[in-house]
Design a protein around this motif. Structure first.
Motif, short mmCIF file in Angstrom:
data_model
loop_
_atom_site.label_atom_id
_atom_site.label_comp_id
_atom_site.label_asym_id
_atom_site.label_seq_id
_atom_site.Cartn_x
_atom_site.Cartn_y
_atom_site.Cartn_z
N ASP A 1 0.83 -1.21 0.00
CA ASP A 1 0.00 0.00 0.00
C ASP A 1 0.86 1.26 0.00
N TYR A 2 0.17 2.38 -0.20
CA TYR A 2 0.80 3.70 -0.06
C TYR A 2 0.84 4.02 1.43
N TYR A 3 2.01 3.76 2.04
CA TYR A 3 2.08 3.78 3.49
C TYR A 3 3.33 4.55 3.93
N TYR A 4 3.93 4.17 5.04
CA TYR A 4 4.97 5.00 5.65
C TYR A 4 6.35 4.91 4.99
N ASN A 5 6.48 4.21 3.90
CA ASN A 5 7.65 4.36 3.02
C ASN A 5 7.27 5.18 1.80
N ALA A 6 6.20 4.75 1.12
CA ALA A 6 5.81 5.39 -0.13
C ALA A 6 5.34 6.82 0.04
N ARG B 1 -8.01 16.10 6.33
CA ARG B 1 -8.81 14.91 6.03
C ARG B 1 -7.99 13.84 5.32
N LEU B 2 -6.71 14.10 5.07
CA LEU B 2 -5.84 13.08 4.50
C LEU B 2 -5.65 11.95 5.50
N SER B 3 -5.76 10.73 5.04
CA SER B 3 -5.49 9.58 5.90
C SER B 3 -4.01 9.26 5.90
N ALA B 4 -3.58 8.54 6.91
CA ALA B 4 -2.17 8.13 7.01
C ALA B 4 -1.98 6.78 6.34
N GLY B 5 -2.30 6.74 5.04
CA GLY B 5 -2.12 5.53 4.27
C GLY B 5 -3.34 5.20 3.43
N TYR B 6 -3.08 4.70 2.20
CA TYR B 6 -4.15 4.37 1.26
C TYR B 6 -3.81 3.09 0.51
N HIS B 7 -4.85 2.37 0.13
CA HIS B 7 -4.68 1.34 -0.88
C HIS B 7 -4.47 2.05 -2.22
N LEU B 8 -3.91 1.36 -3.19
CA LEU B 8 -3.52 2.03 -4.42
C LEU B 8 -4.71 2.53 -5.24
N ASP B 9 -5.92 2.00 -4.96
CA ASP B 9 -7.10 2.51 -5.66
C ASP B 9 -7.65 3.77 -5.01
N GLY B 10 -6.99 4.26 -3.94
CA GLY B 10 -7.41 5.48 -3.27
C GLY B 10 -8.28 5.26 -2.06
N PRO C 1 -8.96 4.68 1.70
CA PRO C 1 -8.15 4.82 2.92
C PRO C 1 -7.97 3.48 3.63
N ILE C 2 -6.80 3.26 4.18
CA ILE C 2 -6.54 2.06 4.96
C ILE C 2 -7.32 2.15 6.28
N ALA C 3 -8.04 1.11 6.61
CA ALA C 3 -8.82 1.10 7.85
C ALA C 3 -7.93 1.32 9.06
N GLY C 4 -8.39 2.17 9.96
CA GLY C 4 -7.65 2.45 11.18
C GLY C 4 -6.58 3.51 11.03
N GLN C 5 -6.43 4.10 9.83
CA GLN C 5 -5.40 5.11 9.59
C GLN C 5 -6.01 6.49 9.34
N ASP C 6 -7.20 6.73 9.89
CA ASP C 6 -7.89 7.99 9.63
C ASP C 6 -7.43 9.08 10.59
#
Length: 409
Positions: free
Chosen positions: A290-295, A335-344, A346-351
């Protein structure tokens, strides 16, 4: 004084790099005119400079610490891993720290002493595999004292900055040190066939699980690779840039055509190119694909190539990603989440909001002419917000870009 000898030294310095100087040649602030810049925050240049300096003072006070002395009695400095783990240091942080203090020379009269002390620490903690590189975590955590690509690439880039800033006839021959590290990165952490960055010198290019086609996408640093090629004359770096462009184009076409988001890590779909997002728990955790704390660093790395060099390939990538981010958040960075799946999605629990994701998006927005309101909103929520070492270091480096104080060596 033997003046003939003195001028010979100056001539040699000119051949190796910038002439030696006690004063910085490019002191902060620089107010660089970026070839690829479209917009800037709606603040005066003086306000932008003051924001960077204020942020730097907090960063320096929190994260830059003395780490003993070498055999000659000279101080060593390091950047702590986090406020909760101040005893730890990673090579990534050393690269960030060396870049930051090189850019802040002039504003901080101690910048060169700090830079040299940081580099002494780097040299005192080599990888067990290729000792020209740094062991990625100090003290070693029991998993092996080996390297990480991004730390050494940023350290090499910082050495180029230092050569341009102070010359290379002082205690540290910055140009020679950069050549040595670039040679090590090329030999030990670059895929011999893929030309992609390896995760570190511990990776077997032909390995079954980790190999030359399993990169960390945030290690794609096109502006760095451009500078490495300009400095060294080695065509390898042009090949590396071509390889990362191919990898990103394939990932975007196949997995994020509507968002432009990149995964933390990638793997081959079968063997070699094209790549796919890594499986969960590939290396670090369940969000490795996912688009997370590296990407989250990807818009910073790619956006830098647009700003400094006007690169058309990366401008197109940033156009898609930056407009998606503005639309997905409704124009409100909080309102940006701290991580997304590549389809946009938001990753659950990262709001929750963090500057780590927002600051690089501000750099990306600077490359787009129609995102003034979005850029201003991003700037307002990152320029004076402090979190921890990782978020603050990435934010400060992006603030240097956003304020037009980030220059290519």
């Amino acid at each position: 004084m033997n003046w003939r000898f003195f001028f010979l030294l100056l001539l040699l310095a000119g051949c190796a790099g910038a002439a030696p100087t006690l004063e910085p040649r490019r002191p902060f602030p620089q107010h660089v005119v970026y070839p690829g810049q479209q917009i800037r925050p709606s603040r005066s240049q003086g306000q932008l400079d003051a924001d960077v300096l204020a942020y730097y003072h907090v960063w320096k006070e929190r994260y830059l610490v003395e780490a003993g002395r070498d055999a000659a009695g000279r101080p060593l400095y390091r950047v702590i891993l986090s406020l909760k783990k101040p005893e730890k240091t990673v090579s990534e942080g050393m690269g960030y720290g060396m870049m930051i203090v090189a850019y802040l020379a002039g504003a901080d009269p101690a910048a060169r002493e700090l830079f040299d002390g940081l580099y002494r620490y780097v040299r005192a903690h080599p990888s067990d595999i290729d000792p020209r590189l740094m062991g990625w975590i100090q003290p070693p955590d029991g998993s092996g004292n080996d390297s990480a690509f991004d730390g050494d690439a940023d350290i090499a880039y910082a050495l180029l900055l230092a050569d341009r800033q102070w010359g290379s006839l002082g205690e540290v021959d910055y140009a020679a040190a950069a050549r040595e590290r670039l040679a090590a990165i090329a030999a030990s952490t670059t895929g011999p066939d893929s030309r992609l960055p390896l995760l570190g010198d511990w990776v077997d290019p032909q390995g079954s699980r980790y190999n030359q086609y399993t990169p960390r996408v945030s290690d794609f640093m096109p502006a760095h690779f451009r500078a490495f090629g300009d400095f060294s004359g080695d065509p390898l770096w042009g090949a590396v840039n071509a390889a990362i462009e191919s990898a990103v184009a394939g990932l975007e076409d196949d997995y994020s055509p509507a968002t432009g988001l990149m995964p933390d890590f990638a793997e081959p779909q079968s063997t070699g190119f094209p790549l796919r997002p890594a499986d969960p728990d590939f290396l670090e955790g369940p969000h490795d694909g996912d688009y997370y704390y590296n990407a989250g660093r990807y818009p910073w790395r790619a956006g830098t190539a647009v700003l400094l060099y006007g690169d058309a390939f990366w401008r197109e990538r940033m156009a898609k990603l930056s407009h998606w981010a503005e639309q997905a958040s409704g124009g409100d960075p909080l309102r940006l989440s701290a991580g997304y799946h590549l389809d946009g999605t938001p990753i659950a629990g990262q709001d929750y909001f963090t500057t780590f994701f927002a600051a690089p998006l501000a750099t990306a927005a600077m490359t787009q002419p129609d995102q003034q309101a979005w850029l201003d909103a991003l700037y307002e929520v990152v320029h004076d917000r402090h979190e921890d070492y990782y978020e603050d270091s990435v934010t400060l480096l992006n603030l240097l870009l956003i304020s037009n104080n980030y220059w290519a060596p």
